[in-house]
Motif scaffolding. Structure first.
Motif, mmCIF file in Angstrom:
data_model
loop_
_atom_site.group_PDB
_atom_site.id
_atom_site.type_symbol
_atom_site.label_atom_id
_atom_site.label_comp_id
_atom_site.label_asym_id
_atom_site.label_seq_id
_atom_site.Cartn_x
_atom_site.Cartn_y
_atom_site.Cartn_z
ATOM 1 N N LEU A 381 0.835 -1.204 0.000
ATOM 2 C CA LEU A 381 0.000 0.000 0.000
ATOM 3 C C LEU A 381 0.868 1.251 0.000
ATOM 4 C CD1 LEU A 381 -2.747 1.417 0.323
ATOM 5 C CD2 LEU A 381 -2.525 1.095 2.787
ATOM 6 N N LEU A 382 1.904 1.256 0.857
ATOM 7 C CA LEU A 382 2.802 2.419 0.951
ATOM 8 C C LEU A 382 3.527 2.628 -0.373
ATOM 9 C CD1 LEU A 382 4.073 4.588 2.773
ATOM 10 C CD2 LEU A 382 5.828 2.897 3.416
ATOM 11 N N VAL A 385 1.134 3.953 -3.168
ATOM 12 C CA VAL A 385 0.738 5.348 -2.928
ATOM 13 C C VAL A 385 1.898 6.286 -3.234
ATOM 14 C CG1 VAL A 385 0.079 7.001 -1.142
ATOM 15 C CG2 VAL A 385 -1.068 4.788 -1.278
ATOM 16 N N LEU A 386 3.108 5.902 -2.801
ATOM 17 C CA LEU A 386 4.279 6.742 -3.065
ATOM 18 C C LEU A 386 4.596 6.780 -4.558
ATOM 19 C CD1 LEU A 386 6.646 5.752 -0.103
ATOM 20 C CD2 LEU A 386 5.312 7.859 -0.387
ATOM 21 N N TYR A 388 2.449 6.011 -7.239
ATOM 22 C CA TYR A 388 1.396 6.411 -8.178
ATOM 23 C C TYR A 388 0.349 7.320 -7.557
ATOM 24 C CZ TYR A 388 3.545 2.611 -10.745
ATOM 25 O OH TYR A 388 4.453 1.821 -11.366
ATOM 26 N N GLY A 389 0.612 7.776 -6.350
ATOM 27 C CA GLY A 389 -0.316 8.710 -5.727
ATOM 28 C C GLY A 389 -1.462 7.996 -5.024
ATOM 29 N N LEU A 390 -2.193 8.783 -4.259
ATOM 30 C CA LEU A 390 -3.271 8.203 -3.452
ATOM 31 C C LEU A 390 -4.381 7.639 -4.322
ATOM 32 C CD1 LEU A 390 -4.208 7.780 -0.552
ATOM 33 C CD2 LEU A 390 -5.380 9.989 -0.682
ATOM 34 N N LEU A 391 -4.671 8.317 -5.449
ATOM 35 C CA LEU A 391 -5.788 7.873 -6.291
ATOM 36 C C LEU A 391 -5.461 6.561 -7.013
ATOM 37 C CD1 LEU A 391 -8.532 8.307 -7.658
ATOM 38 C CD2 LEU A 391 -7.334 9.633 -9.420
ATOM 39 N N GLY A 393 -2.785 4.634 -6.767
ATOM 40 C CA GLY A 393 -2.297 3.610 -5.833
ATOM 41 C C GLY A 393 -3.453 2.975 -5.083
ATOM 42 N N GLY A 394 -4.431 3.823 -4.686
ATOM 43 C CA GLY A 394 -5.596 3.286 -3.988
ATOM 44 C C GLY A 394 -6.426 2.371 -4.861
#
Length: 533
Positions: A381-382, A385-386, A388-391, A393-394
């Protein structure tokens, strides 16, 4: 890409919802699961190394095997002597322990009978070819007994054949990771993960399941009780829980269940459970001739010399199929069908040891696996997100979670056992699923940096990554199929089964779910720039 077909959205929603429904019982306590409908009470079947199970040590009943073989040899000897030209007449045959005795009417025939009987005793299974030892008396009595070498060979063969029969009975799909191995000449060890009651395992294995078809000899209950039955007949008891009453039947069967090609539970016109069966070509012809010859008489179907049913033949049956009625329940009809499809044991098996096996790695392995899974998931998850970003990556994490849910749901539905090798297969497929998202995002990033608009970059990212994703998963699919077909039932096959499920779910989640979520985001917000460019 941005015009995602409606059927794709519906497919994603329906499959995800069904996955959640069938995976959720794994997270519920048993008391809560028991309140659910029966089809939602199933959970993943943990393997012996994670949950423990039952273990049986079986031994081939050599005495019974020897006795049945001697009976067969005696029949073969008599038949061979009668078929000689001219016929060699025999006065009386008997069995004494493991010795078959045949008495010739004319002592002078002993010279002609000797090579005929020795030919019966020859086989290719031993080095010398002789499996019988003969002794002759001056009054024409000939005794035949099996050699010890042949008996040992028969025991080994019976144990080996029993392994396959047992496997078909308790693990017909080969996915429950049941371990069955021969120990010595005549012993078999069976380990069944998830079977907490050894008696349940024992009852399914222990029956020889020999089906035979006999004509009924009509004898009054009084004569039957007094033992006044015709020569060549025998009294047989009803099959427990299914048959109705004892019957007197011909000792020699008209034919045996070896002619069965299928057996399955079914229902008759009244809705009662029956056992439907089908015969092969030769069995169909034989059954047709018998029912033509004995129309109006009763015939009995026996399982392990116990009466399942003894109906009257109302008309010739030449279709090669039939039904066995009785006091069946859905469970007993299915249980009997499984045994008949698996075939008969070549000899009875004696249970010399049974015990429940605690997990070898047990709770410690489960705790360590759960802990490492959460740590790995947090790191993934980390990273996403790092990178590809929160969107985005989420979105990939959501797809990964749905992938895990679908794998759990399919394993729950199919009843496949999850062992440590299966966990390895599960982790491998999750990693492959994440790789697919990385490939798609990197393609999008390259297209965006090349100056394409977000919609075109998204479309190109999916289209150009697709070939690589399918290539990688087809490779895994091929490897899984090879292992499933070539590996013996056990940990390798369990690993292959988990990998096979994961290939399909990872493609579904990495491609379809990610595609639907990204398209929904774009059509909602109409961004001027991709957040990962």
């Amino acid at each position: 890409m941005l015009q995602v077909a409606r059927w794709r959205v519906i497919l994603v929603l329906v499959v995800t919802l069904l996955g959640i429904v069938f995976a959720t019982p794994n997270l519920l306590p048993e008391s809560t699961r028991n309140q659910l409908p029966s089809f939602l009470q199933k959970t993943i079947n943990l393997g012996l190394d994670l949950r423990g199970g039952s273990q049986l040590l079986l031994e081939v009943d050599v005495a019974t095997l020897r006795r049945s073989q001697v009976e067969n040899i005696q029949d073969q000897l008599i038949r061979a002597l009668r078929e000689a030209e001219p016929t060699i007449r025999t006065a009386r045959a008997s069995l004494e322990g493991d010795v078959a005795r045949v008495r010739l009417v004319n002592v002078a025939d002993i010279a002609r009978a000797r090579p005929i009987m020795r030919e019966v005793g020859r086989t290719q299974t031993t080095a010398g070819g002789d499996v019988l030892e003969f002794t002759e008396a001056a009054d024409g009595l000939v005794e035949a007994r099996m050699t010890e070498a042949h008996l040992r060979e028969l025991s080994r063969q019976a144990a080996q054949q029993s392994i396959e029969v047992i496997r078909r009975r308790i693990d017909p799909d080969g996915t429950a990771e049941v371990s069955i191995s021969r120990q010595g000449d005549d012993r078999i060890a069976v380990q069944a993960p998830g079977v907490s009651d050894p008696e349940q395992l024992r009852s399914r294995i222990g029956q020889t399941a020999v089906m035979t078809f006999h004509m009924v000899r009509e004898v009054s209950p009084e004569d039957q009780a007094a033992g006044r039955i015709p020569a060549g007949a025998m009294v047989v008891q009803p099959y427990p829980g299914i048959g109705d009453s004892p019957d007197v039947v011909a000792r020699r069967p008209e034919f045996t269940g070896e002619r069965l090609t299928s057996a399955s539970p079914s229902t008759d016109q009244n809705g009662a459970f029956v056992l439907a069966f089908r015969l092969d070509g030769e069995g169909s012809s034989l059954f047709c001739r018998i029912t033509q010859r004995y129309t109006g008489q009763r015939f009995a179907i026996l399982l392990d010399n116990q009466v399942l049913t003894a109906p009257t033949i109302n008309e010739p049956i030449c279709g090669g199929s039939g039904q066995i009625s009785g006091n069946f329940t859905a469970e007993s009809a299915n249980e009997l069908a499984v045994m008949l499809r698996a075939g008969a044991l070549p000899a009875p098996l004696t249970v010399i040891e049974q015990r429940s096996v605690t997990a070898e790695l047990g709770q410690a392995a489960i705790d360590a696996g759960t802990k490492s899974t959460f740590i790995a998931f947090g790191l993934v998850l980390l990273f996403m997100v790092l990178a590809y970003g929160l969107l985005f990556g989420g979105i990939s994490v959501v797809a990964l979670v749905v992938n895990g849910i679908l794998i759990m749901a399919i394993m729950t539905i199919t009843g496949a056992a999850l062992t440590l090798p299966g966990v390895a297969g599960l982790i491998l497929t999750l990693a492959v699923a994440l790789d697919a998202n990385v490939l798609i995002y990197e393609r999008m990033r390259e297209e965006a940096r090349a100056g394409r608009q977000p919609a075109l970059a998204i479309e190109a990212g999916f289209n150009r990554a697709m070939l690589t994703i399918f290539d990688a998963n087809i490779t895994h699919l091929g490897a899984a199929f090879i292992m499933l077909n070539l590996a013996p039932p056990g940990p390798v096959k369990g690993f292959a089964w988990t990998l096979l499920i994961g290939v399909f779910t990872s493609v579904f989640t990495a491609v379809l779910i990610t595609q639907v979520l990204v398209a929904w985001w774009y059509r909602t917000f109409r961004p001027k720039k991709l957040p990962i460019s």
